[in-house]
Design a protein around this motif. Structure first.
Motif, PDB file in Angstrom:
ATOM      1  N   ARG A 132       0.831  -1.203   0.000  1.00  0.00           N
ATOM      2  CA  ARG A 132       0.000   0.000   0.000  1.00  0.00           C
ATOM      3  C   ARG A 132       0.870   1.260   0.000  1.00  0.00           C
ATOM      4  N   ALA A 133       1.956   1.249   0.767  1.00  0.00           N
ATOM      5  CA  ALA A 133       2.855   2.403   0.824  1.00  0.00           C
ATOM      6  C   ALA A 133       3.472   2.675  -0.542  1.00  0.00           C
ATOM      7  N   LEU A 134       3.914   1.613  -1.214  1.00  0.00           N
ATOM      8  CA  LEU A 134       4.495   1.781  -2.549  1.00  0.00           C
ATOM      9  C   LEU A 134       3.454   2.315  -3.540  1.00  0.00           C
ATOM     10  N   GLN A 135       2.214   1.863  -3.379  1.00  0.00           N
ATOM     11  CA  GLN A 135       1.138   2.340  -4.243  1.00  0.00           C
ATOM     12  C   GLN A 135       0.897   3.833  -4.034  1.00  0.00           C
ATOM     13  N   LEU A 136       0.885   4.257  -2.768  1.00  0.00           N
ATOM     14  CA  LEU A 136       0.656   5.667  -2.464  1.00  0.00           C
ATOM     15  C   LEU A 136       1.798   6.542  -2.983  1.00  0.00           C
ATOM     16  N   LEU A 137       3.032   6.105  -2.782  1.00  0.00           N
ATOM     17  CA  LEU A 137       4.172   6.871  -3.273  1.00  0.00           C
ATOM     18  C   LEU A 137       4.142   6.958  -4.798  1.00  0.00           C
ATOM     19  N   GLY A 138       3.698   5.883  -5.438  1.00  0.00           N
ATOM     20  CA  GLY A 138       3.567   5.916  -6.893  1.00  0.00           C
ATOM     21  C   GLY A 138       2.519   6.916  -7.339  1.00  0.00           C
ATOM     22  N   HIS A 139       1.404   7.016  -6.588  1.00  0.00           N
ATOM     23  CA  HIS A 139       0.334   7.956  -6.937  1.00  0.00           C
ATOM     24  C   HIS A 139       0.825   9.400  -6.921  1.00  0.00           C
ATOM     25  N   VAL A 140       1.743   9.715  -6.012  1.00  0.00           N
ATOM     26  CA  VAL A 140       2.205  11.103  -5.887  1.00  0.00           C
ATOM     27  C   VAL A 140       3.520  11.343  -6.628  1.00  0.00           C
ATOM     28  N   GLY A 141       3.949  10.361  -7.427  1.00  0.00           N
ATOM     29  CA  GLY A 141       5.099  10.578  -8.300  1.00  0.00           C
ATOM     30  C   GLY A 141       6.454  10.561  -7.626  1.00  0.00           C
ATOM     31  N   VAL A 142       6.620   9.798  -6.555  1.00  0.00           N
ATOM     32  CA  VAL A 142       7.928   9.670  -5.909  1.00  0.00           C
ATOM     33  C   VAL A 142       8.752   8.634  -6.668  1.00  0.00           C
ATOM     34  N   PRO A 143       9.909   9.005  -7.208  1.00  0.00           N
ATOM     35  CA  PRO A 143      10.735   8.034  -7.941  1.00  0.00           C
ATOM     36  C   PRO A 143      11.398   7.037  -6.990  1.00  0.00           C
ATOM     37  N   ASP A 144      11.678   5.830  -7.477  1.00  0.00           N
ATOM     38  CA  ASP A 144      12.309   4.772  -6.667  1.00  0.00           C
ATOM     39  C   ASP A 144      11.623   4.616  -5.315  1.00  0.00           C
ATOM     40  N   PRO A 145      10.306   4.376  -5.296  1.00  0.00           N
ATOM     41  CA  PRO A 145       9.576   4.377  -4.020  1.00  0.00           C
ATOM     42  C   PRO A 145      10.088   3.351  -3.016  1.00  0.00           C
ATOM     43  N   GLU A 146      10.535   2.185  -3.468  1.00  0.00           N
ATOM     44  CA  GLU A 146      11.014   1.176  -2.514  1.00  0.00           C
ATOM     45  C   GLU A 146      12.252   1.677  -1.775  1.00  0.00           C
ATOM     46  N   GLN A 147      13.118   2.366  -2.473  1.00  0.00           N
ATOM     47  CA  GLN A 147      14.312   2.923  -1.846  1.00  0.00           C
ATOM     48  C   GLN A 147      13.949   4.044  -0.875  1.00  0.00           C
ATOM     49  N   ARG A 148      12.927   4.840  -1.234  1.00  0.00           N
ATOM     50  CA  ARG A 148      12.542   5.969  -0.371  1.00  0.00           C
ATOM     51  C   ARG A 148      11.969   5.490   0.966  1.00  0.00           C
ATOM     52  N   LEU A 149      11.386   4.290   0.990  1.00  0.00           N
ATOM     53  CA  LEU A 149      10.833   3.787   2.252  1.00  0.00           C
ATOM     54  C   LEU A 149      11.907   3.658   3.322  1.00  0.00           C
ATOM     55  N   GLN A 150      13.162   3.409   2.916  1.00  0.00           N
ATOM     56  CA  GLN A 150      14.256   3.234   3.877  1.00  0.00           C
ATOM     57  C   GLN A 150      14.911   4.550   4.263  1.00  0.00           C
ATOM     58  N   ALA A 151      14.540   5.647   3.570  1.00  0.00           N
ATOM     59  CA  ALA A 151      15.201   6.936   3.795  1.00  0.00           C
ATOM     60  C   ALA A 151      14.568   7.678   4.967  1.00  0.00           C
ATOM     61  N   TYR A 152      15.350   8.624   5.515  1.00  0.00           N
ATOM     62  CA  TYR A 152      14.863   9.533   6.543  1.00  0.00           C
ATOM     63  C   TYR A 152      14.521  10.881   5.873  1.00  0.00           C
ATOM     64  N   PRO A 153      13.650  11.679   6.489  1.00  0.00           N
ATOM     65  CA  PRO A 153      13.245  12.936   5.845  1.00  0.00           C
ATOM     66  C   PRO A 153      14.412  13.831   5.416  1.00  0.00           C
ATOM     67  N   HIS A 154      15.483  13.889   6.222  1.00  0.00           N
ATOM     68  CA  HIS A 154      16.583  14.786   5.864  1.00  0.00           C
ATOM     69  C   HIS A 154      17.353  14.314   4.630  1.00  0.00           C
ATOM     70  N   GLN A 155      17.117  13.077   4.226  1.00  0.00           N
ATOM     71  CA  GLN A 155      17.793  12.552   3.042  1.00  0.00           C
ATOM     72  C   GLN A 155      17.020  12.833   1.746  1.00  0.00           C
ATOM     73  N   LEU A 156      15.845  13.430   1.871  1.00  0.00           N
ATOM     74  CA  LEU A 156      15.027  13.760   0.704  1.00  0.00           C
ATOM     75  C   LEU A 156      14.934  15.270   0.533  1.00  0.00           C
ATOM     76  N   SER A 157      14.657  15.690  -0.677  1.00  0.00           N
ATOM     77  CA  SER A 157      14.470  17.115  -0.959  1.00  0.00           C
ATOM     78  C   SER A 157      13.137  17.585  -0.389  1.00  0.00           C
ATOM     79  N   GLY A 158      12.958  18.919  -0.325  1.00  0.00           N
ATOM     80  CA  GLY A 158      11.701  19.470   0.169  1.00  0.00           C
ATOM     81  C   GLY A 158      10.513  19.030  -0.670  1.00  0.00           C
ATOM     82  N   GLY A 159      10.712  18.974  -1.999  1.00  0.00           N
ATOM     83  CA  GLY A 159       9.626  18.545  -2.869  1.00  0.00           C
ATOM     84  C   GLY A 159       9.227  17.100  -2.650  1.00  0.00           C
ATOM     85  N   LEU A 160      10.227  16.216  -2.468  1.00  0.00           N
ATOM     86  CA  LEU A 160       9.920  14.803  -2.216  1.00  0.00           C
ATOM     87  C   LEU A 160       9.242  14.627  -0.864  1.00  0.00           C
ATOM     88  N   ASN A 161       9.705  15.377   0.148  1.00  0.00           N
ATOM     89  CA  ASN A 161       9.061  15.289   1.459  1.00  0.00           C
ATOM     90  C   ASN A 161       7.604  15.744   1.386  1.00  0.00           C
TER      91      ASN A 161
END
Length: 331
Positions: A132-161
Protein backbone atom coordinates in the motif's frame (compact mmCIF):
# COMPACT_ATOMS: atom_id res chain seq x y z
CA UNK A 1 -26.96 19.18 -4.34
CA UNK A 2 -25.47 20.11 -0.95
CA UNK A 3 -21.88 21.42 -0.92
CA UNK A 4 -19.35 18.92 0.38
CA UNK A 5 -18.22 21.42 3.03
CA UNK A 6 -20.59 24.18 4.09
CA UNK A 7 -19.44 26.73 6.69
CA UNK A 8 -22.04 29.25 7.82
CA UNK A 9 -21.39 32.35 9.94
CA UNK A 10 -18.25 30.89 11.51
CA UNK A 11 -17.00 32.92 14.47
CA UNK A 12 -13.75 32.01 16.21
CA UNK A 13 -12.30 33.80 19.23
CA UNK A 14 -9.33 32.93 21.43
CA UNK A 15 -9.55 33.41 25.18
CA UNK A 16 -6.37 34.68 26.85
CA UNK A 17 -5.81 36.59 30.06
CA UNK A 18 -9.50 36.82 30.79
CA UNK A 19 -10.34 38.49 27.47
CA UNK A 20 -11.73 37.11 24.22
CA UNK A 21 -10.08 38.09 20.92
CA UNK A 22 -12.10 37.46 17.73
CA UNK A 23 -9.98 36.22 14.80
CA UNK A 24 -12.64 34.84 12.43
CA UNK A 25 -15.78 36.96 12.09
CA UNK A 26 -18.76 35.57 10.25
CA UNK A 27 -17.18 33.45 7.52
CA UNK A 28 -19.44 31.72 4.99
CA UNK A 29 -17.49 29.23 2.88
CA UNK A 30 -18.78 26.45 0.63
CA UNK A 31 -16.69 23.85 -1.23
CA UNK A 32 -18.34 21.80 -3.96
CA UNK A 33 -17.42 18.25 -4.94
CA UNK A 34 -14.36 18.14 -7.17
CA UNK A 35 -13.68 21.87 -6.73
CA UNK A 36 -10.37 23.57 -5.94
CA UNK A 37 -10.89 26.72 -3.87
CA UNK A 38 -8.06 29.19 -3.33
CA UNK A 39 -8.06 30.97 0.04
CA UNK A 40 -5.90 34.11 -0.13
CA UNK A 41 -5.01 37.12 2.01
CA UNK A 42 -2.18 38.55 4.07
CA UNK A 43 -0.88 36.84 7.19
CA UNK A 44 -3.38 37.35 9.99
CA UNK A 45 -6.42 37.23 7.69
CA UNK A 46 -7.82 34.11 9.37
CA UNK A 47 -7.23 31.63 6.53
CA UNK A 48 -5.49 28.92 8.55
CA UNK A 49 -7.76 29.36 11.59
CA UNK A 50 -10.81 28.86 9.38
CA UNK A 51 -9.33 25.63 8.01
CA UNK A 52 -8.24 24.41 11.45
CA UNK A 53 -11.77 25.03 12.74
CA UNK A 54 -13.19 22.92 9.90
CA UNK A 55 -10.75 20.13 10.83
CA UNK A 56 -11.49 20.40 14.57
CA UNK A 57 -7.83 21.12 15.32
CA UNK A 58 -8.07 24.34 17.33
CA UNK A 59 -6.79 24.47 20.92
CA UNK A 60 -9.03 24.40 23.96
CA UNK A 61 -8.90 28.18 24.36
CA UNK A 62 -10.77 28.63 21.05
CA UNK A 63 -14.45 29.52 21.18
CA UNK A 64 -16.48 28.68 18.07
CA UNK A 65 -19.97 29.55 16.94
CA UNK A 66 -21.79 29.13 13.65
CA UNK A 67 -22.39 25.94 11.71
CA UNK A 68 -20.05 23.57 9.89
CA UNK A 69 -21.76 20.94 7.74
CA UNK A 70 -20.10 17.99 6.04
CA UNK A 71 -22.00 16.48 3.12
CA UNK A 72 -25.22 18.04 4.38
CA UNK A 73 -24.80 16.98 8.02
CA UNK A 74 -23.67 19.25 10.89
CA UNK A 75 -20.31 18.22 12.33
CA UNK A 76 -19.30 18.91 15.95
CA UNK A 77 -15.88 20.43 15.28
CA UNK A 78 -15.07 20.66 19.01
CA UNK A 79 -15.97 17.01 19.64
CA UNK A 80 -12.59 15.33 19.16
CA UNK A 81 -13.98 11.79 19.01
CA UNK A 82 -16.48 12.68 16.32
CA UNK A 83 -13.87 14.61 14.35
CA UNK A 84 -11.37 11.76 14.63
CA UNK A 85 -13.78 9.59 12.65
CA UNK A 86 -13.80 12.18 9.86
CA UNK A 87 -10.13 13.16 9.84
CA UNK A 88 -8.15 11.01 7.46
CA UNK A 89 -11.11 9.15 5.98
CA UNK A 90 -13.09 12.24 4.90
CA UNK A 91 -10.96 15.30 5.68
CA UNK A 92 -7.18 15.62 5.49
CA UNK A 93 -4.75 18.51 5.83
CA UNK A 94 -1.18 19.13 4.69
CA UNK A 95 0.98 21.95 6.00
CA UNK A 96 3.50 24.33 4.46
CA UNK A 97 6.69 22.86 5.93
CA UNK A 98 6.96 19.12 5.21
CA UNK A 99 10.09 18.82 7.37
CA UNK A 100 8.12 19.82 10.47
CA UNK A 101 5.25 17.48 9.53
CA UNK A 102 7.54 14.43 9.35
CA UNK A 103 9.36 12.77 12.26
CA UNK A 104 13.10 13.27 11.62
CA UNK A 105 14.14 10.10 13.49
CA UNK A 106 11.76 7.68 11.73
CA UNK A 107 12.06 6.36 8.21
CA UNK A 108 9.59 7.39 5.54
CA UNK A 109 8.34 3.79 5.43
CA UNK A 110 7.59 3.61 9.14
CA UNK A 111 5.64 6.88 9.03
CA UNK A 112 3.69 5.79 5.98
CA UNK A 113 2.89 2.43 7.59
CA UNK A 114 1.50 4.22 10.64
CA UNK A 115 -0.73 6.45 8.48
CA UNK A 116 -2.03 3.39 6.62
CA UNK A 117 -2.77 1.49 9.85
CA UNK A 118 -4.70 4.45 11.28
CA UNK A 119 -6.89 4.79 8.20
CA UNK A 120 -7.13 1.13 7.20
CA UNK A 121 -7.03 -1.00 10.39
CA UNK A 122 -7.93 -4.16 8.44
CA UNK A 123 -4.67 -4.00 6.52
CA UNK A 124 -2.27 -6.15 8.53
CA UNK A 125 1.20 -7.54 8.00
CA UNK A 126 4.33 -5.81 6.80
CA UNK A 127 3.98 -6.98 3.20
CA UNK A 128 0.44 -5.61 2.89
CA UNK A 129 1.53 -2.31 4.42
CA UNK A 130 4.53 -2.11 2.10
CA UNK A 131 2.41 -2.76 -0.98
CA UNK A 132 0.00 0.00 0.00
CA UNK A 133 2.85 2.40 0.82
CA UNK A 134 4.49 1.78 -2.55
CA UNK A 135 1.14 2.34 -4.24
CA UNK A 136 0.66 5.67 -2.46
CA UNK A 137 4.17 6.87 -3.27
CA UNK A 138 3.57 5.92 -6.89
CA UNK A 139 0.33 7.96 -6.94
CA UNK A 140 2.21 11.10 -5.89
CA UNK A 141 5.10 10.58 -8.30
CA UNK A 142 7.93 9.67 -5.91
CA UNK A 143 10.74 8.03 -7.94
CA UNK A 144 12.31 4.77 -6.67
CA UNK A 145 9.58 4.38 -4.02
CA UNK A 146 11.01 1.18 -2.51
CA UNK A 147 14.31 2.92 -1.85
CA UNK A 148 12.54 5.97 -0.37
CA UNK A 149 10.83 3.79 2.25
CA UNK A 150 14.26 3.23 3.88
CA UNK A 151 15.20 6.94 3.79
CA UNK A 152 14.86 9.53 6.54
CA UNK A 153 13.25 12.94 5.84
CA UNK A 154 16.58 14.79 5.86
CA UNK A 155 17.79 12.55 3.04
CA UNK A 156 15.03 13.76 0.70
CA UNK A 157 14.47 17.12 -0.96
CA UNK A 158 11.70 19.47 0.17
CA UNK A 159 9.63 18.55 -2.87
CA UNK A 160 9.92 14.80 -2.22
CA UNK A 161 9.06 15.29 1.46
CA UNK A 162 5.96 17.24 0.46
CA UNK A 163 4.95 14.40 -1.86
CA UNK A 164 5.44 11.95 1.02
CA UNK A 165 3.19 14.07 3.26
CA UNK A 166 0.53 14.13 0.54
CA UNK A 167 0.85 10.34 0.22
CA UNK A 168 0.26 9.98 3.97
CA UNK A 169 -2.86 12.13 3.72
CA UNK A 170 -4.14 10.00 0.83
CA UNK A 171 -3.92 6.83 2.93
CA UNK A 172 -7.51 7.33 4.07
CA UNK A 173 -8.87 8.30 0.62
CA UNK A 174 -10.21 11.67 1.87
CA UNK A 175 -12.81 13.54 -0.13
CA UNK A 176 -11.49 16.97 0.91
CA UNK A 177 -7.82 17.92 1.15
CA UNK A 178 -6.86 21.19 2.85
CA UNK A 179 -3.43 22.31 1.64
CA UNK A 180 -2.11 25.12 3.87
CA UNK A 181 0.68 26.91 1.96
CA UNK A 182 1.97 23.61 0.47
CA UNK A 183 4.48 25.30 -1.87
CA UNK A 184 5.91 28.08 0.33
CA UNK A 185 9.19 26.35 1.21
CA UNK A 186 9.79 25.02 -2.31
CA UNK A 187 11.56 26.48 -5.34
CA UNK A 188 9.54 27.60 -8.35
CA UNK A 189 10.04 24.43 -10.41
CA UNK A 190 9.00 22.14 -7.53
CA UNK A 191 6.07 24.45 -6.73
CA UNK A 192 4.74 23.89 -10.24
CA UNK A 193 5.12 20.12 -9.83
CA UNK A 194 3.19 20.09 -6.53
CA UNK A 195 0.41 22.25 -8.00
CA UNK A 196 0.15 19.92 -11.00
CA UNK A 197 0.01 16.94 -8.60
CA UNK A 198 -2.90 18.52 -6.69
CA UNK A 199 -4.77 19.10 -9.96
CA UNK A 200 -4.18 15.48 -10.98
CA UNK A 201 -5.53 14.26 -7.64
CA UNK A 202 -8.67 16.30 -8.20
CA UNK A 203 -9.09 15.04 -11.76
CA UNK A 204 -8.36 11.38 -10.99
CA UNK A 205 -10.10 11.03 -7.62
CA UNK A 206 -12.78 13.72 -7.78
CA UNK A 207 -11.21 15.15 -4.62
CA UNK A 208 -12.12 18.65 -3.41
CA UNK A 209 -9.22 20.88 -2.34
CA UNK A 210 -8.89 24.07 -0.31
CA UNK A 211 -5.59 25.70 -1.26
CA UNK A 212 -4.39 28.30 1.25
CA UNK A 213 -1.74 30.53 -0.31
CA UNK A 214 -0.23 34.02 -0.56
CA UNK A 215 0.70 33.42 -4.20
CA UNK A 216 -1.96 34.69 -6.59
CA UNK A 217 -0.11 33.02 -9.48
CA UNK A 218 -0.64 29.64 -7.80
CA UNK A 219 -4.36 30.42 -7.49
CA UNK A 220 -4.59 31.14 -11.23
CA UNK A 221 -2.75 27.92 -12.07
CA UNK A 222 -4.64 25.60 -9.74
CA UNK A 223 -8.00 26.93 -8.59
CA UNK A 224 -11.54 27.12 -9.90
CA UNK A 225 -12.70 29.71 -7.38
CA UNK A 226 -10.93 32.25 -5.17
CA UNK A 227 -11.94 33.50 -1.71
CA UNK A 228 -10.21 36.67 -0.49
CA UNK A 229 -10.00 37.12 3.30
CA UNK A 230 -9.07 40.14 5.38
CA UNK A 231 -9.13 40.43 9.17
CA UNK A 232 -11.17 37.29 9.67
CA UNK A 233 -13.79 38.07 7.03
CA UNK A 234 -14.38 37.19 3.39
CA UNK A 235 -14.27 40.43 1.39
CA UNK A 236 -14.60 38.98 -2.13
CA UNK A 237 -15.14 35.61 -3.78
CA UNK A 238 -15.98 34.12 -7.14
CA UNK A 239 -14.55 32.32 -10.17
CA UNK A 240 -10.82 32.99 -10.43
CA UNK A 241 -10.84 34.57 -13.88
CA UNK A 242 -13.83 36.79 -13.07
CA UNK A 243 -12.47 38.08 -9.74
CA UNK A 244 -8.94 38.71 -11.00
CA UNK A 245 -10.04 40.46 -14.20
CA UNK A 246 -12.79 42.54 -12.55
CA UNK A 247 -12.01 42.87 -8.82
CA UNK A 248 -14.63 44.87 -6.94
CA UNK A 249 -13.07 45.14 -3.48
CA UNK A 250 -10.15 47.60 -3.07
CA UNK A 251 -8.23 44.98 -1.07
CA UNK A 252 -8.38 42.48 -3.92
CA UNK A 253 -7.32 45.24 -6.31
CA UNK A 254 -4.43 46.12 -3.98
CA UNK A 255 -3.21 42.50 -3.91
CA UNK A 256 -3.27 42.35 -7.70
CA UNK A 257 -1.57 45.74 -8.06
CA UNK A 258 1.36 44.49 -5.99
CA UNK A 259 2.19 41.86 -8.62
CA UNK A 260 5.02 42.54 -11.10
CA UNK A 261 4.13 42.76 -14.80
CA UNK A 262 6.14 40.96 -17.43
CA UNK A 263 4.18 42.25 -20.43
CA UNK A 264 5.13 45.88 -19.89
CA UNK A 265 8.16 48.11 -19.30
CA UNK A 266 6.42 49.51 -16.24
CA UNK A 267 8.37 48.06 -13.29
CA UNK A 268 6.50 50.06 -10.63
CA UNK A 269 5.05 47.93 -7.85
CA UNK A 270 2.11 49.26 -5.88
CA UNK A 271 1.95 48.63 -2.14
CA UNK A 272 -1.08 48.59 0.12
CA UNK A 273 -0.35 51.26 2.77
CA UNK A 274 -0.33 50.34 6.44
CA UNK A 275 -0.48 46.95 8.12
CA UNK A 276 -3.09 44.36 9.00
CA UNK A 277 -4.43 45.56 12.38
CA UNK A 278 -4.28 43.25 15.40
CA UNK A 279 -7.68 41.60 15.94
CA UNK A 280 -8.14 43.24 19.34
CA UNK A 281 -7.92 46.69 17.69
CA UNK A 282 -10.64 46.23 15.08
CA UNK A 283 -13.37 48.86 15.12
CA UNK A 284 -17.06 48.71 14.26
CA UNK A 285 -16.76 49.56 10.56
CA UNK A 286 -14.97 47.98 7.62
CA UNK A 287 -11.65 46.51 8.77
CA UNK A 288 -9.93 47.66 5.56
CA UNK A 289 -11.07 51.29 5.91
CA UNK A 290 -7.81 52.58 7.55
CA UNK A 291 -5.84 51.35 4.51
CA UNK A 292 -8.39 52.05 1.78
CA UNK A 293 -7.94 55.07 -0.52
CA UNK A 294 -11.69 55.23 -1.17
CA UNK A 295 -12.92 55.01 2.43
CA UNK A 296 -15.45 57.51 3.75
CA UNK A 297 -17.29 58.09 7.02
CA UNK A 298 -19.77 55.26 6.45
CA UNK A 299 -16.89 52.79 6.01
CA UNK A 300 -15.60 53.64 9.49
CA UNK A 301 -18.97 53.41 11.20
CA UNK A 302 -20.78 50.55 9.45
CA UNK A 303 -19.95 47.06 8.22
CA UNK A 304 -20.65 46.58 4.49
CA UNK A 305 -22.95 43.72 3.58
CA UNK A 306 -22.34 41.15 0.89
CA UNK A 307 -23.33 42.13 -2.66
CA UNK A 308 -23.21 40.35 -6.02
CA UNK A 309 -21.53 41.79 -9.08
CA UNK A 310 -22.72 38.84 -11.18
CA UNK A 311 -23.63 35.22 -10.64
CA UNK A 312 -21.13 33.65 -8.27
CA UNK A 313 -19.06 36.84 -7.80
CA UNK A 314 -19.67 38.54 -4.44
CA UNK A 315 -17.96 41.33 -2.48
CA UNK A 316 -18.45 43.36 0.70
CA UNK A 317 -17.76 47.05 0.00
CA UNK A 318 -19.71 50.33 -0.01
CA UNK A 319 -17.70 51.73 -2.91
CA UNK A 320 -16.72 48.86 -5.22
CA UNK A 321 -14.36 49.45 -8.11
CA UNK A 322 -15.47 48.65 -11.64
CA UNK A 323 -12.34 49.20 -13.74
CA UNK A 324 -10.84 45.91 -15.04
CA UNK A 325 -7.46 44.96 -13.57
CA UNK A 326 -4.37 45.14 -15.74
CA UNK A 327 -2.31 42.89 -13.48
CA UNK A 328 -3.87 39.46 -13.84
CA UNK A 329 -1.40 36.65 -12.97
CA UNK A 330 -0.63 34.47 -15.98
CA UNK A 331 -1.37 30.75 -16.05
Amino acid sequence: MQPLLDIRNLQVAFVAGGSSVPVVRGVDLQVERGEIVGLVGESGSGKSVTCMAAMGLLDGNARLSGEICWDGQPIPSQDDRAMSRLRGNELAMIFQDPMSALNPVQTIGRQLFEAIRLNDPDRRGRQALKERALQLLGHVGVPDPEQRLQAYPHQLSGGLNQRVVIAMMLAGNPRLLIADEPTTALDVTVQAQIIELLRQLRDQRGMSIILVTHDLGVVVQACDRVVVMYCGQIVESGPVEVVFRSPCHPYTRGLLASLPRFDSDDDTLMAIPGMVPPPQELGVGCAFAPRCPDASAICRSSMPTNQFAEAGHSFACFFPTTVPSNRVPSR
